[in-house]
Design a protein around this motif. Structure first.
Motif, PDB file in Angstrom:
ATOM      1  N   GLY A  52     -32.137 -38.851  92.747  1.00  0.00           N
ATOM      2  CA  GLY A  52     -31.189 -38.337  91.250  1.00  0.00           C
ATOM      3  C   GLY A  52     -31.057 -39.960  90.604  1.00  0.00           C
ATOM      4  N   ASN A  56     -31.262 -40.269  86.635  1.00  0.00           N
ATOM      5  CA  ASN A  56     -30.793 -40.763  85.595  1.00  0.00           C
ATOM      6  C   ASN A  56     -31.035 -41.816  84.732  1.00  0.00           C
ATOM      7  OD1 ASN A  56     -27.213 -41.231  84.907  1.00  0.00           O
ATOM      8  ND2 ASN A  56     -28.284 -39.125  84.136  1.00  0.00           N
ATOM      9  N   SER A  66     -37.849 -35.881  84.331  1.00  0.00           N
ATOM     10  CA  SER A  66     -37.329 -34.651  85.316  1.00  0.00           C
ATOM     11  C   SER A  66     -37.016 -34.574  86.446  1.00  0.00           C
ATOM     12  CB  SER A  66     -37.989 -33.307  84.897  1.00  0.00           C
ATOM     13  OG  SER A  66     -38.354 -33.361  83.865  1.00  0.00           O
ATOM     14  N   LEU A  67     -36.705 -34.173  87.259  1.00  0.00           N
ATOM     15  CA  LEU A  67     -36.308 -33.644  88.499  1.00  0.00           C
ATOM     16  C   LEU A  67     -37.150 -32.463  89.314  1.00  0.00           C
ATOM     17  CD1 LEU A  67     -32.856 -34.412  89.726  1.00  0.00           C
ATOM     18  CD2 LEU A  67     -34.055 -35.888  90.002  1.00  0.00           C
ATOM     19  N   THR A  69     -36.950 -30.271  90.975  1.00  0.00           N
ATOM     20  CA  THR A  69     -35.722 -29.132  91.078  1.00  0.00           C
ATOM     21  C   THR A  69     -35.524 -28.104  90.123  1.00  0.00           C
ATOM     22  OG1 THR A  69     -33.897 -30.305  92.024  1.00  0.00           O
ATOM     23  CG2 THR A  69     -35.451 -29.699  93.335  1.00  0.00           C
ATOM     24  N   GLU A  70     -35.366 -29.188  89.296  1.00  0.00           N
ATOM     25  CA  GLU A  70     -34.476 -28.708  88.198  1.00  0.00           C
ATOM     26  C   GLU A  70     -35.604 -27.272  86.957  1.00  0.00           C
ATOM     27  OE1 GLU A  70     -34.756 -31.719  84.992  1.00  0.00           O
ATOM     28  OE2 GLU A  70     -32.752 -32.873  85.663  1.00  0.00           O
ATOM     29  N   ILE A  71     -35.071 -26.530  86.122  1.00  0.00           N
ATOM     30  CA  ILE A  71     -35.627 -25.765  86.407  1.00  0.00           C
ATOM     31  C   ILE A  71     -36.132 -25.734  85.143  1.00  0.00           C
ATOM     32  CG2 ILE A  71     -33.846 -24.355  84.717  1.00  0.00           C
ATOM     33  CD1 ILE A  71     -35.537 -21.576  86.095  1.00  0.00           C
ATOM     34  N   SER A  72     -35.444 -26.737  83.939  1.00  0.00           N
ATOM     35  CA  SER A  72     -36.383 -27.295  82.758  1.00  0.00           C
ATOM     36  C   SER A  72     -37.456 -28.215  82.658  1.00  0.00           C
ATOM     37  CB  SER A  72     -35.310 -27.460  82.353  1.00  0.00           C
ATOM     38  OG  SER A  72     -34.477 -28.717  82.523  1.00  0.00           O
ATOM     39  N   LYS A  73     -37.804 -28.575  83.485  1.00  0.00           N
ATOM     40  CA  LYS A  73     -38.807 -29.873  83.687  1.00  0.00           C
ATOM     41  C   LYS A  73     -40.174 -28.711  83.060  1.00  0.00           C
ATOM     42  CE  LYS A  73     -40.979 -28.330  88.272  1.00  0.00           C
ATOM     43  NZ  LYS A  73     -39.970 -26.607  88.722  1.00  0.00           N
TER      44      LYS A  73
END
Length: 178
Positions: A52, A56, A66-67, A69-73
């Motif tokens: 992570g 960054n 994007s990770l 686990t991000e919902i916005s990926k």
């Protein structure tokens, strides 16, 4: 043992591992980052925290990241890259991500201590971070996690030159709502 003595031993142990890292693997990794349209990253536990931090810094370099686990990926596509961090190379959720990425034509690179793992077999390239305990026996993968973070930061520093980025340019991408 004093805390400073332990810190000194940890740093010595980490330094002793560096010569075992393959420069060609790091070069392939940097080239894959530069070529990627979008970079997805994943790890679990403390390895996930290290990756992570890497995500960054890649964002600070101006790259699209994007990770997982991000919902916005965004949607993954051919030309994208999935970077996984797993000491064992056997983390079930990461194996599932790798299988999905492979089916989509996404390139996969793995940071691991286990070049013969299930994840290594799915990866297009690996960066092997061999860990040899010298004196300390840090608990539960700490040496791998520490060396991963330092390796990630070294890659970022190297990419700064190749991508013509300065600390000032990177700072301009730093979050301003904190």
């Amino acid at each position: 043992m004093d805390t400073k003595d332990v810190l000194s031993k940890i740093l010595t142990e980490i330094s002793a591992q560096v010569s075992s890292i393959n420069e060609e693997q790091l070069s392939q990794f940097k080239n894959a980052i530069i070529a990627a349209k979008h970079i997805f990253l994943a790890g679990t536990g403390r390895s996930g925290l290290m990756i992570g931090a890497f995500a960054n810094r890649l964002m600070h370099l101006g790259l699209n990241v994007s990770l997982i686990t991000e919902i916005s990926k965004p949607k993954a596509n051919v030309g994208d890259l999935l970077i996984l961090g797993s000491s064992s190379g056997e983390t079930k959720s990461l194996i599932a991500y790798a299988n999905q990425a492979k089916a989509l034509g996404v390139k996969i690179i793995l940071f691991t201590t286990n070049g013969n793992s299930s994840l290594a077999k799915l990866a297009d390239n690996i960066v092997a971070i061999p860990i040899k305990v010298l004196e300390l026996n840090q608990p539960m993968g700490s040496t791998f996690e520490q060396l991963s973070l330092l390796t990630y930061d070294s890659i970022v520093y190297s990419l700064m030159t190749e991508l013509q980025q300065t600390p000032e340019l990177m700072k301009n991408r730093h979050a301003n709502i904190e």
